[in-house]
Motif scaffolding. Structure first.
Motif, PDB file in Angstrom:
ATOM      1  N   ALA A   1      -6.706  13.966   5.834  1.00 12.49           N
ATOM      2  CA  ALA A   1      -6.920  12.825   7.468  1.00 12.49           C
ATOM      3  C   ALA A   1      -6.888  11.670   7.375  1.00 12.49           C
ATOM      4  O   ALA A   1      -6.730  11.076   8.137  1.00 12.49           O
ATOM      5  N   VAL A   2      -7.665  10.662   6.360  1.00 14.18           N
ATOM      6  CA  VAL A   2      -7.545   9.800   5.908  1.00 14.18           C
ATOM      7  C   VAL A   2      -6.135   9.505   5.887  1.00 14.18           C
ATOM      8  O   VAL A   2      -6.239   8.495   6.452  1.00 14.18           O
ATOM      9  N   ARG A   3      -5.119  10.120   5.130  1.00 13.88           N
ATOM     10  CA  ARG A   3      -3.819   9.704   5.386  1.00 13.88           C
ATOM     11  C   ARG A   3      -3.146   9.847   6.517  1.00 13.88           C
ATOM     12  O   ARG A   3      -1.710   9.056   7.125  1.00 13.88           O
ATOM     13  N   ALA A   4      -3.877  10.510   7.377  1.00 15.37           N
ATOM     14  CA  ALA A   4      -2.585  10.828   8.557  1.00 15.37           C
ATOM     15  C   ALA A   4      -3.232   9.680   9.654  1.00 15.37           C
ATOM     16  O   ALA A   4      -2.231   9.035  10.533  1.00 15.37           O
ATOM     17  N   VAL A   5      -3.842   8.688   9.579  1.00 13.64           N
ATOM     18  CA  VAL A   5      -4.942   7.758  10.319  1.00 13.64           C
ATOM     19  C   VAL A   5      -4.454   6.615   9.416  1.00 13.64           C
ATOM     20  O   VAL A   5      -3.468   6.158  10.112  1.00 13.64           O
ATOM     21  N   ALA A   6      -4.338   6.768   8.041  1.00 11.78           N
ATOM     22  CA  ALA A   6      -3.621   5.219   7.201  1.00 11.78           C
ATOM     23  C   ALA A   6      -1.991   5.358   7.118  1.00 11.78           C
ATOM     24  O   ALA A   6      -1.257   3.792   7.172  1.00 11.78           O
ATOM     25  N   GLY A   7      -1.667   5.836   7.942  1.00  9.24           N
ATOM     26  CA  GLY A   7       0.362   6.550   6.956  1.00  9.24           C
ATOM     27  C   GLY A   7       0.108   6.178   5.118  1.00  9.24           C
ATOM     28  O   GLY A   7      -0.773   6.020   4.748  1.00  9.24           O
ATOM     29  N   ARG A   8       1.477   6.646   5.308  1.00 13.99           N
ATOM     30  CA  ARG A   8       2.548   6.522   3.377  1.00 13.99           C
ATOM     31  C   ARG A   8       1.835   5.702   2.960  1.00 13.99           C
ATOM     32  O   ARG A   8       1.172   5.654   2.207  1.00 13.99           O
ATOM     33  N   THR A   9       2.263   4.367   3.698  1.00 13.15           N
ATOM     34  CA  THR A   9       2.419   3.304   2.238  1.00 13.15           C
ATOM     35  C   THR A   9       0.948   2.692   2.450  1.00 13.15           C
ATOM     36  O   THR A   9       1.102   2.073   1.313  1.00 13.15           O
ATOM     37  N   ASP A  10       0.289   2.908   2.736  1.00 15.88           N
ATOM     38  CA  ASP A  10      -1.117   2.070   3.238  1.00 15.88           C
ATOM     39  C   ASP A  10      -2.547   2.744   2.321  1.00 15.88           C
ATOM     40  O   ASP A  10      -2.789   2.870   1.685  1.00 15.88           O
ATOM     41  N   ALA A  11      -1.774   4.266   2.085  1.00 17.26           N
ATOM     42  CA  ALA A  11      -2.205   5.603   1.643  1.00 17.26           C
ATOM     43  C   ALA A  11      -2.059   5.080   0.234  1.00 17.26           C
ATOM     44  O   ALA A  11      -3.855   5.463  -0.820  1.00 17.26           O
ATOM     45  N   GLU A  12      -0.911   4.373   0.066  1.00 15.63           N
ATOM     46  CA  GLU A  12      -0.720   4.078  -1.253  1.00 15.63           C
ATOM     47  C   GLU A  12      -1.382   3.608  -1.902  1.00 15.63           C
ATOM     48  O   GLU A  12      -1.832   3.010  -3.591  1.00 15.63           O
ATOM     49  N   ARG A  13      -1.572   1.919  -1.670  1.00 15.78           N
ATOM     50  CA  ARG A  13      -2.441   0.992  -1.308  1.00 15.78           C
ATOM     51  C   ARG A  13      -3.850   1.490  -1.708  1.00 15.78           C
ATOM     52  O   ARG A  13      -4.524   0.944  -2.862  1.00 15.78           O
ATOM     53  N   LEU A  14      -4.038   1.905  -0.738  1.00 16.15           N
ATOM     54  CA  LEU A  14      -5.607   3.013  -1.426  1.00 16.15           C
ATOM     55  C   LEU A  14      -5.879   3.760  -2.034  1.00 16.15           C
ATOM     56  O   LEU A  14      -6.960   3.421  -2.969  1.00 16.15           O
ATOM     57  N   VAL A  15      -5.200   4.526  -2.776  1.00 12.80           N
ATOM     58  CA  VAL A  15      -4.905   4.864  -3.989  1.00 12.80           C
ATOM     59  C   VAL A  15      -4.918   4.035  -5.149  1.00 12.80           C
ATOM     60  O   VAL A  15      -5.874   4.692  -6.160  1.00 12.80           O
ATOM     61  N   ARG A  16      -4.192   3.094  -5.830  1.00 11.60           N
ATOM     62  CA  ARG A  16      -4.055   2.251  -6.519  1.00 11.60           C
ATOM     63  C   ARG A  16      -5.619   1.144  -6.326  1.00 11.60           C
ATOM     64  O   ARG A  16      -5.530   1.169  -7.746  1.00 11.60           O
ATOM     65  N   ARG A  17      -6.322   0.665  -5.242  1.00  7.44           N
ATOM     66  CA  ARG A  17      -6.751  -0.366  -5.129  1.00  7.44           C
ATOM     67  C   ARG A  17      -8.072   0.908  -5.634  1.00  7.44           C
ATOM     68  O   ARG A  17      -9.388   0.180  -6.211  1.00  7.44           O
ATOM     69  N   TYR A  18      -8.717   2.071  -4.717  1.00  5.57           N
ATOM     70  CA  TYR A  18      -9.291   2.891  -4.945  1.00  5.57           C
ATOM     71  C   TYR A  18      -9.672   4.378  -5.940  1.00  5.57           C
ATOM     72  O   TYR A  18     -11.236   4.464  -5.543  1.00  5.57           O
ATOM     73  N   GLY A  19      -8.878   4.375  -5.751  1.00  2.58           N
ATOM     74  CA  GLY A  19      -8.556   5.883  -6.606  1.00  2.58           C
ATOM     75  C   GLY A  19      -9.250   6.297  -7.622  1.00  2.58           C
ATOM     76  O   GLY A  19      -8.829   5.005  -8.700  1.00  2.58           O
ATOM     77  N   LYS A  20      -9.359   7.379  -8.421  1.00  2.00           N
ATOM     78  CA  LYS A  20     -10.832   7.086  -9.385  1.00  2.00           C
ATOM     79  C   LYS A  20      -8.742   7.184 -10.777  1.00  2.00           C
ATOM     80  O   LYS A  20      -8.647   8.777 -10.319  1.00  2.00           O
ATOM     81  N   ALA A  21      -9.109   6.985 -11.761  1.00  4.78           N
ATOM     82  CA  ALA A  21      -8.545   6.912 -12.865  1.00  4.78           C
ATOM     83  C   ALA A  21      -8.675   8.280 -13.524  1.00  4.78           C
ATOM     84  O   ALA A  21      -9.431   8.281 -13.668  1.00  4.78           O
ATOM     85  N   LEU A  22      -7.476   8.923 -13.609  1.00  3.97           N
ATOM     86  CA  LEU A  22      -7.927  10.396 -14.606  1.00  3.97           C
ATOM     87  C   LEU A  22      -7.942   9.829 -15.464  1.00  3.97           C
ATOM     88  O   LEU A  22      -7.566   9.248 -16.324  1.00  3.97           O
TER      89      LEU A  22
END
Length: 471
Positions: free
Chosen positions: A342-363
């Motif tokens: 759902a988040v990706r449907a709204v954000a789009g692929r490019t912004d989703a990548e930004r969200l992962v880099r900025r807020y995603g939890k590192a493995l």
């Protein structure tokens, strides 16, 4: 003659002709042998008077029948009916498949559905011949058998990975359902299964994700490659032999899963073994997440669909007939994580990548290009509260929008439309992918009612043929 008798006579004809289109739709048991089978079992057809029919493997087990060692009835894909149905029983089956009963008990299942535990027990027993505990037990037993026969994982680890609360409960269940001890099951594994048992815990868990009928892997992998967000997903390899890998946030830990694009899975037929499987490998930080991870992959790749029913309906339409003939078994991909979709449907692929880099939890242990988990809605709602994305993540975080496997589709649809700035077309995309609804028609195009209940599949045919744009 009653409708019930007529229906059972029809089922017996499917058994007599070994029609695999009905595998997973129902099961039959033979009173003289005490064994239950899938309709396509290659054994000698039993006499009609000795046959009983069951809606689920759990119901057959509850009646005292053991699983056939020849046709392995527990290994068939689940009934596609539960993907189609939006009522409480369908939602309950999807939640049980996701492991909710193992994690939260029947009380947790009932709370998610908005019913009392007694009501859930009564509805499931009336329709499926088994209650939630029995359905969860059958699923645990299948998972355990699969791990016993295809991996070298220690038996004790398999017991808990399958969802059993104790080794004793695990041993008792395996003996009751398969008339074998776990060690005997491992020794009796088919030669092909033994060859694959070179896997060790460090190498991940190899599995075959079965599907019924033809399967068009190419368009599914095309979509996943088009959408892949770096950091959490990757698609590698040439077309026809690609591998899709991604990270997963799971109830007990995290996972990295890989699924191979298997060529030659578009064959058809009604013999003993039409269909096939996709090869998968799962690396889990906690083995108790196995069932949930498998079910999320099955939803993502739409492996429980009934391509025979879909193709029969859509193939009767003049516009779609040539498209269905060109791509029999085309699937409608779902989502490995509904909230992420759902988040990706709204954000789009490019912004989703930004969200992962900025807020995603590192493995804790990155694996190649897979380095993060997709950020949770609560994290995004706090970090970027503005706009449509902020409104959506806040609604997901506080439960105003629920998209899990037990979600009420109409209720979720209405809640999504109430999110400021979320348009009807995006809501339709979320309903199709995150909620796995097979019959969604987005606003705008002229979509005939004759395509019901498979309009999501019809649009995928149009997309594959270049007649409908891919977002």
């Amino acid at each position: 003659m009653s409708n019930h008798a007529t229906d059972e006579d029809t089922r017996y004809e499917a058994v007599r002709s070994r029609d695999a289109r009905f595998d997973g739709v129902f099961f039959f048991a033979v009173e003289t042998t005490g064994i239950y089978c899938r309709p396509s079992c290659p054994a000698v057809t039993p006499k009609r008077a000795n046959v009983r029919f069951f809606a689920t493997a759990a119901a057959a087990q509850g009646a005292g029948f053991r699983a056939c060692r020849r046709c392995r009835p527990d290994a068939v894909p689940g009934s596609a009916e539960w993907n189609v149905r939006a009522d409480a029983v369908g939602r309950a089956v999807r939640l049980i498949a996701d492991g909710v009963v193992d994690r939260e008990g029947v009380a947790g299942l009932a709370a998610r559905l908005g019913y009392s535990a007694r009501q859930v027990q009564r509805q499931l027993t009336a329709e499926l011949g088994a209650g939630p505990v029995a359905l969860a037990r059958a699923q645990r037993a299948h998972t355990a058998r699969l791990l016993v026969q295809t991996t070298e994982l220690p038996i004790t680890e398999i017991a808990f990975a399958s969802g059993f609360s104790s080794v004793r409960q695990f041993n008792d269940t395996i003996r009751a359902i398969y008339a074998s001890t776990p060690s005997q099951l491992r020794a009796a594994a088919p030669r092909g299964g033994r060859a694959r048992r070179t896997a060790t815990p460090g190498a991940g868990i190899p599995l075959r994700l079965a599907h019924r009928g033809p399967y068009q892997a190419g368009p599914v992998f095309d979509l996943l490659q088009h959408e892949a967000v770096p950091g959490i997903e990757e698609v590698s390899g040439p077309p026809g032999a690609r591998t899709y890998r991604r990270t997963l946030r799971l109830p007990y830990g995290t996972g990295i899963v890989a699924v191979g694009e298997r060529p030659g899975t578009s064959r058809t037929g009604t013999g003993a073994h039409p269909g096939g499987w996709l090869d998968a490998r799962l690396h889990l930080t906690d083995p108790r997440d196995l069932t949930t991870a498998v079910q999320r992959l099955r939803r993502l790749f739409d492996l429980d669909a009934d391509p025979y029913a879909v193709d029969e309906r859509l193939g009767a339409d003049p516009r779609l007939a040539p498209l269905v003939a060109a791509r029999p078994g085309l699937r409608s991909p779902g989502a490995a994580d509904p909230e992420e979709l759902a988040v990706r449907a709204v954000a789009g692929r490019t912004d989703a990548e930004r969200l992962v880099r900025r807020y995603g939890k590192a493995l804790d242990a990155p694996c190649g290009s897979l380095t993060h988990l997709f950020p949770e809605p609560a994290v995004l709602a706090e970090a970027e509260p503005g706009g449509t994305l902020g409104a959506l993540t806040a609604a997901l975080a506080d439960g105003a929008v629920r998209l899990g496997p037990g979600a009420d589709r109409d209720g979720a649809h209405d809640a999504l439309l109430a999110v400021p700035g979320l348009d009807a077309r995006t809501v339709a995309e979320i309903r199709t992918r995150a909620l796995g609804d097979p019959d969604v028609a987005p606003p705008g195009p002229d979509i005939p009612g004759t395509w019901r209940p498979w309009r999501s599949y019809a649009l995928n045919h149009l997309r594959a043929a270049g007649e409908w744009e891919l977002r």
